[in-house]
Design an enzyme around this catalytic site. Structure first.
Site, short mmCIF file in Angstrom:
data_model
loop_
_atom_site.label_atom_id
_atom_site.label_comp_id
_atom_site.label_asym_id
_atom_site.label_seq_id
_atom_site.Cartn_x
_atom_site.Cartn_y
_atom_site.Cartn_z
N GLN A 58 0.83 -1.21 0.00
CA GLN A 58 0.00 0.00 0.00
C GLN A 58 0.86 1.25 0.00
O GLN A 58 1.21 1.76 -1.04
CB GLN A 58 -1.00 -0.06 1.14
CG GLN A 58 -2.02 -1.17 0.90
CD GLN A 58 -3.05 -1.31 2.00
OE1 GLN A 58 -3.42 -0.36 2.67
NE2 GLN A 58 -3.52 -2.51 2.19
N ASP A 59 1.22 1.76 1.19
CA ASP A 59 2.18 2.86 1.19
C ASP A 59 3.32 2.52 2.13
O ASP A 59 3.24 1.55 2.88
CB ASP A 59 1.53 4.21 1.49
CG ASP A 59 0.93 4.32 2.88
OD1 ASP A 59 0.80 3.29 3.56
OD2 ASP A 59 0.60 5.45 3.29
N PRO A 60 4.42 3.28 2.08
CA PRO A 60 5.60 2.90 2.88
C PRO A 60 5.32 2.95 4.38
O PRO A 60 4.42 3.66 4.84
CB PRO A 60 6.65 3.95 2.49
CG PRO A 60 6.17 4.54 1.20
CD PRO A 60 4.68 4.46 1.25
#
Length: 219
Positions: A58-60
């Site tokens: 998804q995101d970091p």
């Protein structure tokens, strides 16, 4: 085909000036992860013509000493996040492989593109760079891999990753889907799904070298 060509095609299609502005300001005034020089590590460590597997994140991670440009991976020496711990548990159950670092650079060198849907995040603020333009970029990356490559395994864990399934040509690629390895969902179908052995069986059936899921390289 090289990533540079793909990036050029994407930039012809979309204008990322606004996103570049947002990132410029964010890196100048806030803590942003990963470090600027690590944003594109997934592409640096896995050349386009070497891609055999794509795992979508998804995101970091938004804490210190975690994100370094590879989905799910953390810098060596950092405590394993819960999802990664569950990924390793499944790996041990599936292939009897134990890993000793949370850094997945070895997987990247094996041909596993560890691609987050959004490539940057403000420290301590999950999903803070959602909607600034990364989604268009990563959508085009998935399309390009599907279009130009043959017999790639796409591993889609959780609903956000599975939204990209329609971009993948299933007549020449394999899609492996399950719930996300997060502790919130892992017991609802991630554990026991055997994504690692499934991937290698497919690669071998298509005359490709299987992934060494135990490979450990430190950046």
């Amino acid at each position: 085909m090289e990533w540079e060509q793909i990036f050029h095609e994407i930039k012809e299609k979309y204008n990322f000036d606004k996103m570049d502005e947002i990132l410029e300001k964010a890196y100048a005034t806030q803590t942003v992860y990963p470090a600027r020089e690590n944003i594109y590590n997934a592409f640096k460590f896995t050349p386009f013509n070497d891609v055999k597997v794509v795992i979508i994140g998804q995101d970091p991670y938004h804490g210190p000493n975690q994100a370094h440009g590879l989905a799910f991976s953390v810098m060596d020496g950092t405590k394993l996040p819960p999802s990664l711990r569950n990924m390793y548990k499944e790996l041990e159950d599936d292939l009897n492989i134990q890993r000793h670092t949370g850094e997945l650079t070895g997987w990247a060198y094996e041909g596993v593109l560890l691609l987050n849907n959004v490539l940057t995040v403000v420290g301590g603020q999950a999903h803070s760079h959602k909607g600034i333009g990364w989604e268009q970029f990563t959508t085009e990356i998935v399309k390009a891999v599907s279009h130009y490559r043959e017999n790639v395994v796409f591993i889609l864990w959780g609903a956000p990753a599975q939204k990209l399934e329609s971009l993948i040509d299933r007549s020449k690629h394999k899609v492996i889907k399950s719930v996300h390895p997060s502790p919130l969902s892992a017991y609802r179908g991630f554990f026991g799904s055997k994504p690692y052995s499934q991937t290698n069986e497919y690669l071998v059936a298509h005359n490709k070298t299987p992934i060494d899921w135990g490979r450990e390289d430190i950046q």
